[in-house]
Design an enzyme around this catalytic site. Structure first.
Site, PDB file in Angstrom:
ATOM      1  N   SER A 139       0.848  -1.198   0.000  1.00  0.00           N
ATOM      2  CA  SER A 139       0.000   0.000   0.000  1.00  0.00           C
ATOM      3  C   SER A 139       0.878   1.241   0.000  1.00  0.00           C
ATOM      4  O   SER A 139       2.042   1.200   0.427  1.00  0.00           O
ATOM      5  CB  SER A 139      -0.881   0.003   1.252  1.00  0.00           C
ATOM      6  OG  SER A 139      -1.526   1.246   1.440  1.00  0.00           O
ATOM      7  N   TYR A 152      -2.830  -0.843  10.311  1.00  0.00           N
ATOM      8  CA  TYR A 152      -2.795  -1.416   8.957  1.00  0.00           C
ATOM      9  C   TYR A 152      -1.570  -0.903   8.217  1.00  0.00           C
ATOM     10  O   TYR A 152      -0.869  -1.663   7.543  1.00  0.00           O
ATOM     11  CB  TYR A 152      -4.072  -1.031   8.213  1.00  0.00           C
ATOM     12  CG  TYR A 152      -4.039  -1.296   6.722  1.00  0.00           C
ATOM     13  CD1 TYR A 152      -4.271  -2.563   6.213  1.00  0.00           C
ATOM     14  CD2 TYR A 152      -3.793  -0.256   5.816  1.00  0.00           C
ATOM     15  CE1 TYR A 152      -4.251  -2.810   4.846  1.00  0.00           C
ATOM     16  CE2 TYR A 152      -3.770  -0.489   4.451  1.00  0.00           C
ATOM     17  CZ  TYR A 152      -4.010  -1.765   3.974  1.00  0.00           C
ATOM     18  OH  TYR A 152      -3.978  -1.994   2.619  1.00  0.00           O
TER      19      TYR A 152
END
Length: 248
Positions: A139, A152
């Site tokens: 990400s 996360y």
């Protein structure tokens, strides 16, 4: 890597980025195996694609990983691409007393530990192939953490570090290691953090991934990730402020 005549495994391939990559790769003449934890969603995804096999699978359960790896060896001996796409994310305020460590534990186990386990158990198979690839989906938050998904972000930073090290460890083998780094994407997965309003289409991620994969670009910065990467190289603080919408 060329874009055709592969047998590809995509974990978490029933929706979002995984589904769009599966769709694109099947259209390019590959056989794609998608996995998912929900049989109904898996069946629905398979019904929308050609040249695809669906396997019910939970990447967080070691016994299911062992069964999957065994089936791959028996039924798909030519499989040469693994895309580690399955993931979990929680969006929450870390100051709200919501036992963030419990959420972090689940995210780290799903996004990082389970990815390592599936990778290691698939490596002996991949190393037998003349040409093979591992693709780890991380990400933009691996480059600069977003406070709405802080734990996360940390799990994806771990995936980023692992991917870099694994690429070096396998440099003299037939296995190439790619890392796909999407920005905010318009999927159900990112709904809680505004993905449906501000995210790019999952199909764009798939298209940019395919173009980079074909050119052997090993760290793939999709969309705005390229900008954050550039900022992070010159000023990590600026990258952090940019991803969090902080004006200075």
């Amino acid at each position: 890597m060329n874009l055709s005549n592969h047998t590809v495994l995509i974990s978490g391939g029933t929706a979002g980025i995984g589904f769009e990559i599966a769709k694109l790769l099947t259209e390019k003449g590959n056989h794609v195996i998608i996995t998912g934890r929900d049989q109904k969603r898996l069946d629905e995804a398979v019904s929308k694609l050609d040249n695809v096999t669906g396997i019910l699978f939970d990447t967080t359960k070691e016994e299911e990983v062992d069964r999957l790896v065994s089936r791959i060896g028996a039924d798909f001996p030519s499989l040469n691409v693994v895309i580690n796409n399955a993931g979990l994310a929680y969006a929450y305020d870390v100051t709200a007393g919501l036992k963030s460590w419990e959420k972090a534990e689940q995210e780290m186990y799903t996004n990082y530990v389970s990815l390592i386990r599936l990778t290691e158990k698939m490596l002996p198979h991949l190393l037998k192939q003349e040409t093979a690839a591992l693709v780890n989906v991380s990400s933009v938050a691996a480059l600069a953490p977003h406070v709405a998904v802080l734990t996360y972000s940390a799990s994806k930073a771990a995936v980023h570090a692992y991917s870099e090290g694994l690429r070096l460890a396998l440099k003299d083998t037939s296995v190439k290691v790619f890392e796909l780094m999407p920005p905010l994407v318009n999927t159900e997965f990112s709904k809680e953090i505004g993905g449906q309003e501000n995210g790019i289409p999952a199909s764009q991620v798939a298209t940019e991934f395919a173009a980079a994969f074909e050119r052997n670009v090993y760290e793939i910065h999709v969309g705005a990730t390229a900008q954050i990467f550039g900022l992070a190289r010159t000023s990590p603080a600026t990258a952090f402020n940019a991803i969090n919408g902080v004006e200075v």
